[in-house]
Enzyme design. Structure first.
Site, PDB file in Angstrom:
ATOM      1  N   CYS A  27       0.871  -1.173   0.000  1.00 46.29           N
ATOM      2  CA  CYS A  27       0.000   0.000   0.000  1.00 46.29           C
ATOM      3  C   CYS A  27       0.912   1.228   0.000  1.00 46.29           C
ATOM      4  O   CYS A  27       2.010   1.178  -0.528  1.00 46.29           O
ATOM      5  CB  CYS A  27      -0.938  -0.011   1.199  1.00 46.29           C
ATOM      6  SG  CYS A  27      -0.097  -0.113   2.788  1.00 46.29           S
ATOM      7  N   HIS A 542      28.163 -11.360   9.829  1.00 50.15           N
ATOM      8  CA  HIS A 542      27.544 -11.743   8.553  1.00 50.15           C
ATOM      9  C   HIS A 542      28.585 -12.496   7.726  1.00 50.15           C
ATOM     10  O   HIS A 542      29.512 -11.898   7.180  1.00 50.15           O
ATOM     11  CB  HIS A 542      27.081 -10.486   7.813  1.00 50.15           C
ATOM     12  CG  HIS A 542      26.184 -10.749   6.641  1.00 50.15           C
ATOM     13  ND1 HIS A 542      26.635 -11.296   5.469  1.00 50.15           N
ATOM     14  CD2 HIS A 542      24.848 -10.545   6.478  1.00 50.15           C
ATOM     15  CE1 HIS A 542      25.637 -11.404   4.622  1.00 50.15           C
ATOM     16  NE2 HIS A 542      24.532 -10.953   5.204  1.00 50.15           N
TER      17      HIS A 542
END
Length: 620
Positions: A27, A542
């Site tokens: 939206c 990571h």
């Protein structure tokens, strides 16, 4: 571009991977996911992801609030995944779960209306401006200029059934072109002409109750819903050699007459009933109705149930020619804008001030999700003050009898659609809502994050000993060689946007804990782990670049979220050789994601390091 690409990848990974997604759309500010299993999504990690404002779960949807950049992120997700076909692939999963009747109804309404809200709002504002130009006698309503501009502003509303046919067909997973044909039949010129003719019509001897379906909402939604079942039924019994011809033929042959005989009249009765019911409640006490709507509209937005009011507003405009709810809701929107503007003026937290400043403009123009989730609701008191101001402004607008002559998103841009009865009161109410919210926040204050973060430092460094500096040492989680962040081929890490840190090119596939603390994030793919130390340092490790694409292959997680770990404890094992042979960079950043809260992050000056050896010093 690269930041958007990385963000889209992180979002898909953290919602449980592409295979966990039934469907996704967006939206004005949110990515709205329907997931197979919400427990597979890492909500905590998503909320900490740069670029994500917050995550909301309601109405059967997993909603990731992005802000004004949501369309760009959505397009990137569509480019990087096969989710365009997700609804078809996972059709059998649709509707499962315990979302409840209300949740499913809200999901249907939001899925159908949200894709066309921009066009509706833009056309509504243009319609209001055209009315203003006419009232000022700048053009004549018989001129060619007026004809063209009126067509531009009115076409969306006149052909609304066709727009809704497209979005409803997507939601109910049926043939869009057949749905458009059904909508086209409803507003076919001969049918529209027959509505005004004195004679009566019948179909196979059955009387047809003719209604003008231009601008209507409910009849076409009912028709497309039935069409989906008709097509499924015939698709299961007609041979595939003629299926593409006969299924659409039977759908048109059955659904269009049924729409004129049943769904159309019933839908019109529902629309009339909704409009009449709202008008009755509003007329009981405009002051009370305005105060309640102005106070609780943003609460409805939080829970996602605000979509249920969109058909009522459109029905009001279609049946009685105007809607009184939209001007009231603008007061709720402007109140949030006033509150966030006051936060911008008053806050001493640099990050909060920047977010409040950018959110103010968006809120003024009707986009309040970044304001609510990023600022006012997070700080609590400003949200409450805005609700109070919205109630006062809404009551003033309602008592003044303000009306919207066309649909538009509530906000300052919608003002031209309120020209006419009660327009002056609409302006007064909006000013009151904005100014009152701003004054309440400025005078009554709120718990500024800057004050909270400064308190521990004041205790640790009393004025009598200003030279005392606290430090926290982080050891290496890997064996390998050290590199600086800017050498990493990933802009999100290399730029320092995710925090300060260092890069390790691993020489082995064992990753251990660099601190004593709690595992806060374990990515489903195993390629990244987040830890919060006992002293509050938030670390992200990571393994490699873009290794999320491996989807967990070559990674073996040894811990889970919530585990308490000790420095040196094994967290993860990975096949270093296999990852490199797959073509991935294995350089591993160790990031202090809350490094902004430290005076400095000092790095090891060595070229090589072993697991457990000194890596970083965090200076408080």
């Amino acid at each position: 571009m690269s930041n958007t690409k990385e963000l889209s990848k992180q979002i898909i990974s953290l919602v449980g991977g592409e295979s966990n997604v039934i469907s996704v759309f967006h939206c004005a500010t949110r990515l709205r996911f329907k997931l197979k299993d919400n427990s597979k999504a890492d909500k905590a990690a998503l909320e900490k992801t740069p670029g994500v404002i917050t995550v909301v779960e309601n109405s059967g949807q997993f909603q990731v609030v992005i802000g004004n950049n949501v369309s760009t992120v959505f397009e990137q997700i569509m480019a990087d995944t096969q989710l365009q076909d997700a609804e078809k692939k996972n059709d059998s999963d649709e509707g499962e779960g315990s979302t409840g009747i209300l949740g499913r109804a809200v999901d249907v309404i939001s899925s159908i209306f949200s894709p066309i809200l921009g066009a509706l709002a833009g056309a509504g504002v243009l319609k209001g401006l055209l009315a203003l130009i006419l009232s000022l006698d700048w053009i004549s309503n018989t001129s060619g200029t007026y004809l063209v501009l009126n067509a531009a502003s009115d076409s969306v509303f006149y052909f609304l059934p066709i727009f809704l046919a497209i979005t409803a067909a997507r939601k109910f997973k049926t043939n869009q072109f057949v749905s458009v044909a059904i909508a086209g039949a409803l507003i076919y010129p001969a049918v529209i002409a027959a509505v005004d003719s004195p004679g009566s019509l019948s179909f196979l001897g059955i009387p047809v109750v003719l209604v003008n379906y231009s601008s209507s909402v409910i009849p076409i939604i009912l028709a497309v819903w039935v069409q989906s079942y008709v097509e499924k039924g015939f698709r299961s019994i007609i041979h595939e050699s003629v299926r593409n011809i006969l299924v659409p033929m039977f759908a048109l042959l059955i659904v269009i007459p049924l729409t004129f005989l049943v769904f159309g009249p019933v839908g019109s009765l529902i629309s009339d009933g909704l409009a009449s019911g709202y008008t009755w409640l509003y007329n009981l006490s405009p002051l009370v109705a305005g105060a309640i709507a102005g106070a609780f509209w943003q609460v409805f937005v939080i829970f996602g149930v605000h979509w249920g009011f969109v058909p009522i507003m459109l029905s009001n405009i279609d049946t009685i020619g105007y809607d009184t709810m939209l001007p009231i809701l603008s007061a709720a929107v402007l109140a949030q804008a006033g509150a966030v503007f006051a936060v911008f003026l008053k806050s001493r937290n640099t990050q909060m001030k920047a977010l409040a400043g950018s959110s103010t403009l968006a809120a003024v123009f009707g986009i309040t999700e970044p304001t609510i989730y990023g600022v006012t609701l997070k700080l609590k008191k400003p949200f409450i003050y805005a609700c109070i101001a919205g109630a006062v402004g809404g009551a003033v607008i309602a008592v003044g009898g303000a009306r919207a002559l066309a649909f538009s998103l509530p906000g300052l841009l919608a003002l031209p659609t309120y020209i006419g009865t009660g327009f002056t009161w609409a302006v007064i109410g909006l000013v009151i809502a904005f100014v009152l919210a701003m004054l309440l926040v400025l005078l009554l204050g709120f718990d500024d994050p800057a004050a909270e973060s400064a308190a521990p430092a004041a205790q640790a460094n009393p004025a009598s000993t200003p030279s005392v500096i606290q430090k926290e040492v982080v050891v290496s989680p890997l064996n390998g060689t050290l590199q600086t962040l800017n050498t990493l081929p990933d802009e999100a890490f290399a730029s320092g946007a995710m925090g300060k840190g260092i890069v390790i090119e691993p020489s082995s596939g064992r990753l251990t804990s660099p601190v004593n603390g709690t595992v806060t994030t374990v990515f489903p793919t195993g390629h990244a782990i987040g830890i919060t130390s006992e002293d509050g340092a938030e670390l992200l490790i990571h393994v490699g670049v873009n290794t999320v694409k491996l989807k967990g292959k070559h990674f073996d997680k040894k811990v889970q979220e919530g585990d308490q770990v000790k420095q040196g404890q094994l967290l993860l094992e990975f096949d270093l050789k296999a990852i490199r042979e797959a073509g991935f960079v294995t350089a591993t950043p160790v990031i202090v994601t809350n490094s902004a809260g430290y005076l400095d992050v000092l790095k090891s000056g060595e070229a090589e390091v072993k697991a457990g050896e000194y890596l970083l010093t965090l200076v408080v």
